[in-house]
Design a protein around this motif. Structure first.
Motif, short mmCIF file in Angstrom:
data_model
loop_
_atom_site.label_atom_id
_atom_site.label_comp_id
_atom_site.label_asym_id
_atom_site.label_seq_id
_atom_site.Cartn_x
_atom_site.Cartn_y
_atom_site.Cartn_z
N ARG A 120 0.67 -1.26 -0.08
CA ARG A 120 -0.16 0.11 0.21
C ARG A 120 0.78 1.21 0.09
O ARG A 120 1.83 1.18 0.67
N ASP A 121 0.41 2.18 -0.71
CA ASP A 121 1.21 3.52 -0.87
C ASP A 121 0.46 4.50 -0.02
O ASP A 121 -0.65 4.32 0.51
N LEU A 122 1.02 5.73 0.24
CA LEU A 122 0.61 6.67 0.98
C LEU A 122 0.41 8.17 0.13
O LEU A 122 1.50 8.69 -0.06
N ALA A 123 -0.83 8.47 0.05
CA ALA A 123 -1.01 9.86 -0.36
C ALA A 123 -1.18 10.83 0.57
O ALA A 123 -2.06 10.81 1.44
N VAL A 124 -0.39 11.98 0.68
CA VAL A 124 -0.53 13.09 1.61
C VAL A 124 -0.83 14.24 1.01
O VAL A 124 -0.19 14.92 0.05
N TYR B 149 5.69 5.76 -1.58
CA TYR B 149 5.45 4.49 -2.15
C TYR B 149 5.78 3.66 -1.08
O TYR B 149 6.93 3.46 -0.38
N GLY B 150 4.88 2.51 -0.56
CA GLY B 150 4.99 1.52 0.13
C GLY B 150 6.10 0.39 -0.25
O GLY B 150 6.60 0.15 -1.30
N SER B 151 6.89 -0.40 0.84
CA SER B 151 7.95 -1.23 0.58
C SER B 151 7.99 -2.03 1.84
O SER B 151 7.16 -1.91 2.87
N ALA B 152 8.89 -2.92 1.88
CA ALA B 152 9.29 -3.58 3.00
C ALA B 152 9.45 -3.00 4.17
O ALA B 152 9.52 -3.39 5.46
N ASN B 153 10.04 -1.77 4.08
CA ASN B 153 10.58 -0.73 4.87
C ASN B 153 9.53 0.42 5.43
O ASN B 153 10.02 1.07 5.95
N GLY B 154 8.45 0.18 4.68
CA GLY B 154 7.20 1.11 4.88
C GLY B 154 7.23 2.13 3.90
O GLY B 154 7.89 1.99 2.72
N ALA B 155 6.59 3.13 4.11
CA ALA B 155 6.68 4.41 2.76
C ALA B 155 7.49 5.36 3.60
O ALA B 155 7.45 6.03 4.63
N THR B 156 8.48 5.85 2.41
CA THR B 156 9.44 6.75 3.05
C THR B 156 9.50 7.74 1.85
O THR B 156 9.38 7.51 0.82
N ALA B 157 10.30 9.00 2.16
CA ALA B 157 10.46 9.99 1.27
C ALA B 157 11.22 10.01 0.17
O ALA B 157 11.34 10.57 -0.65
N SER B 158 12.34 8.77 0.34
CA SER B 158 13.11 8.48 -0.88
C SER B 158 12.47 7.86 -1.99
O SER B 158 13.12 7.86 -3.04
N ARG B 159 11.38 7.36 -1.92
CA ARG B 159 10.44 6.72 -3.24
C ARG B 159 9.04 7.53 -3.33
O ARG B 159 8.27 7.00 -2.52
N ARG B 160 9.06 8.41 -3.95
CA ARG B 160 8.00 9.29 -3.81
C ARG B 160 7.64 9.86 -5.11
O ARG B 160 8.63 10.13 -6.19
N THR B 161 6.37 10.64 -5.42
CA THR B 161 6.03 11.35 -6.56
C THR B 161 5.24 12.48 -6.00
O THR B 161 4.34 12.45 -5.16
N VAL B 162 5.54 13.73 -6.50
CA VAL B 162 4.70 14.99 -6.45
C VAL B 162 3.57 15.22 -7.59
O VAL B 162 4.33 15.10 -8.62
N VAL B 163 2.50 15.21 -7.18
CA VAL B 163 1.57 15.36 -8.19
C VAL B 163 0.85 16.89 -8.22
O VAL B 163 0.34 17.14 -7.18
N THR B 164 1.04 17.67 -8.98
CA THR B 164 0.20 19.19 -9.09
C THR B 164 -0.57 19.13 -10.40
O THR B 164 -0.37 18.32 -11.58
N GLN B 165 -1.14 20.05 -10.67
CA GLN B 165 -1.88 20.55 -11.67
C GLN B 165 -0.82 20.93 -13.09
O GLN B 165 -1.47 21.23 -14.02
N ALA B 166 0.36 21.10 -12.56
CA ALA B 166 1.53 21.23 -13.52
C ALA B 166 2.15 20.12 -13.96
O ALA B 166 3.26 20.11 -14.84
N THR B 167 1.84 18.95 -13.42
CA THR B 167 2.57 17.66 -13.71
C THR B 167 1.96 17.36 -15.19
O THR B 167 0.77 17.31 -15.30
N SER B 168 3.06 16.82 -15.87
CA SER B 168 2.64 16.25 -17.29
C SER B 168 1.54 15.43 -17.26
O SER B 168 1.52 14.28 -16.44
N GLY B 169 0.32 15.62 -18.13
CA GLY B 169 -0.63 14.63 -18.28
C GLY B 169 -1.67 14.99 -17.28
O GLY B 169 -2.93 14.21 -17.25
N ILE B 170 -1.67 15.74 -16.27
CA ILE B 170 -2.53 16.12 -15.20
C ILE B 170 -3.62 17.15 -15.83
O ILE B 170 -2.86 18.45 -16.19
#
Length: 499
Positions: free
Chosen positions: A63-67, A87-108
């Motif tokens: 499972r992943d975490l949307a903030v 993004y979740g992993s065996a180590n949990g959800a950490t800031a090292s594996r992330r995506t930031v989504v805005t209305q300026a993101t390509s395709g949004i």
């Protein structure tokens, strides 16, 4: 709207509501997306609409975490809004594996505009049934032409490399200024056809969407519901064990019920009020382990904040209605918990806002869902609005205060220090992010400095483990501010009252 909505003064010195937030420069956003993306799964992880992996955007089984950070600036555009996905992993959800989504993101779809506030409502479901969960983002501040605050709903598509591209979910016709469409969103299979359906709230009524959805964002059907008038909350889950979800609507305070009525949607388009229940926020989970979902609602406004009939217990309360083969019936009297309930830590004080946010999940792997209750109005010492989160345990007998715990930023093992207007507990969430069968406790403190904070404690057989728990700030995930505070962590996809 309550007649005395709690406000706070920070940063620029303006009094603001909880829903005002965050700032991100274009350069920072670009940098924030660059850290290692989630590894692609060998094949889509089937079952993205099941409870175990309903937030799995990249199909790797975690499972992943949307903030939400709905006040985020985009470059020079203040309070345009952003959603950070860890993004979740065996180590949990950490800031090292992330995506930031805005209305300026390509395709949004859309474009970042001042005070759009992209992200005060987030949810997930596999709308196109491709095996990957999709992210739903509400933007209640979105303008339509010259009309401010009409609102919009965006879907961002999940896939093997994570979230990419999106579409606009069609808005109801005739929205006016201040309708704040998509202030709240909930998903679940209400029709029983295997496709997720949506309930979407707003000040000008509610909207239901029947799946499946096409990649253009179009549903199989759409219905605008104005029978309930202004509608601030929606909860979806199976409370009768038939495999099909029920939908509950929480219109918010009314003249006759300031704690908010609870309406069950019937299959014929009518609604049944649960006359003994109240709620401004809600979640469904199996608290007593009998196989039926139970409805947990938050009633945060006490008489000090909401004059009128049926205010909450001093400091706020939560209510539990237990599911059964008959579902939840109109004669059920809810079980009530508050800070003056025996064994619940603390004590009820004016304006604690206990129940403003709710997370439901099994933190210790015993088969019973626990409830994490946010009360961001709680004073810690002399620090007003420092905030707290209280964990109540599930059991075979139902929710119990026995063994309950309260957390603040002054609790040993919780990083940071409780400060005035941190608002720790403004959002709460319980989700198993490392797939060990025990939910992590996740708490947002959007008032932390001018930044915002996310606290995560891993689940264990004894419950959340404070040693080694982490605190992640908005700047740590690449967010910056212009004028508005960042307020990272205002929304976590759990339940909270949408004012």
């Amino acid at each position: 709207m309550p007649s005395r909505t709690p406000a706070r003064t920070r940063g620029t010195g303006r009094a603001r509501l909880l829903t005002i937030a965050v700032a991100v420069s274009a350069a920072a956003l670009a940098a924030a997306v660059l850290p290692a993306r989630p590894a692609a799964a060998a094949a889509p992880y089937r079952g993205a609409n099941t409870p175990a992996v309903q937030d799995d955007f990249n199909g790797d089984g975690y499972r992943d975490l949307a903030v939400g950070a709905p006040g985020a600036a985009n470059g020079q555009v203040d309070a345009a809004g952003a959603v950070v996905v860890l993004y979740g992993s065996a180590n949990g959800a950490t800031a090292s594996r992330r995506t930031v989504v805005t209305q300026a993101t390509s395709g949004i779809p859309g474009a970042p505009e001042e005070w759009d506030r992209f992200g005060p409502a987030v949810a997930s479901a596999d709308l196109d049934r491709d095996g990957y969960a999709d992210l739903l983002v509400g933007t209640p501040g979105e303008s339509a032409g010259t009309m401010w605050g009409t609102g919009s709903l965006t879907v961002v598509w999940g896939g093997a490399t994570g979230l990419k591209g999106g579409a606009s979910v069609p808005t109801p016709t005739g929205l006016d200024e201040g309708c704040n469409f998509a202030a709240g969103v909930a998903a679940g299979d209400v029709t029983g056809d295997g496709a997720p359906d949506l309930g979407v709230t707003g000040r000008c009524g509610a909207t239901t969407y029947t799946g499946p959805f096409t990649r253009t964002g179009s549903p199989a059907a759409r219905t605008f519901v104005n029978a309930l008038g202004t509608n601030r909350g929606v909860v979806v889950g199976d409370v009768d064990g038939d495999g099909t979800a029920e939908r509950f609507w929480l219109p918010g305070p009314t003249d006759g019920d300031v704690s908010g009525p609870v309406h069950l949607e019937n299959g014929n388009g009518s609604y049944t009020e649960l006359p003994l229940a109240d709620g401004l926020s809600g979640q469904i989970g199996d608290v007593n382990g009998d196989g039926y979902g139970d409805l947990v609602t938050g009633v945060p406004y006490d008489a000090s904040l909401m004059p009128g009939d049926t205010p909450a217990h001093r400091g706020g309360e939560i209510q539990v209605l237990y599911g059964s083969a008959r579902g939840i019936t109109t004669d059920q009297k809810p079980h009530v918990f508050h800070q003056d309930t025996a064994s619940v830590p603390g004590g009820g004080e004016d304006g604690d806002l206990f129940g403003f946010s709710l997370g439901v999940g099994d933190t210790d792997g015993d088969g019973y869902a626990d409830v994490l209750v946010g009360g961001h109005g709680e004073a810690v010492g002399s620090a007003g609005y420092a905030g707290s989160a209280t964990l109540l345990r599930g059991s075979a007998a139902g929710l119990t205060a026995t063994g309950s715990r309260a957390y603040t930023q002054n609790t040993g093992g919780v990083p940071g220090t409780a400060e005035r207007s941190d608002m720790f507990g403004a959002s709460t969430h319980l989700a198993d992010l490392n797939k060990d069968g025990r939910a992590e406790a996740v708490v947002g403190a959007p008032g932390e400095n001018a930044d915002g904070l996310l606290w995560v404690a891993r689940g264990a057989t004894s419950g959340p483990v404070l040693s080694g728990s982490t605190a992640t700030s908005g700047t740590a995930v690449g967010l910056t501010r212009r004028y508005a505070d960042i307020e990272f962590g205002e929304e976590l996809g759990g339940a909270r009252y949408s004012s």
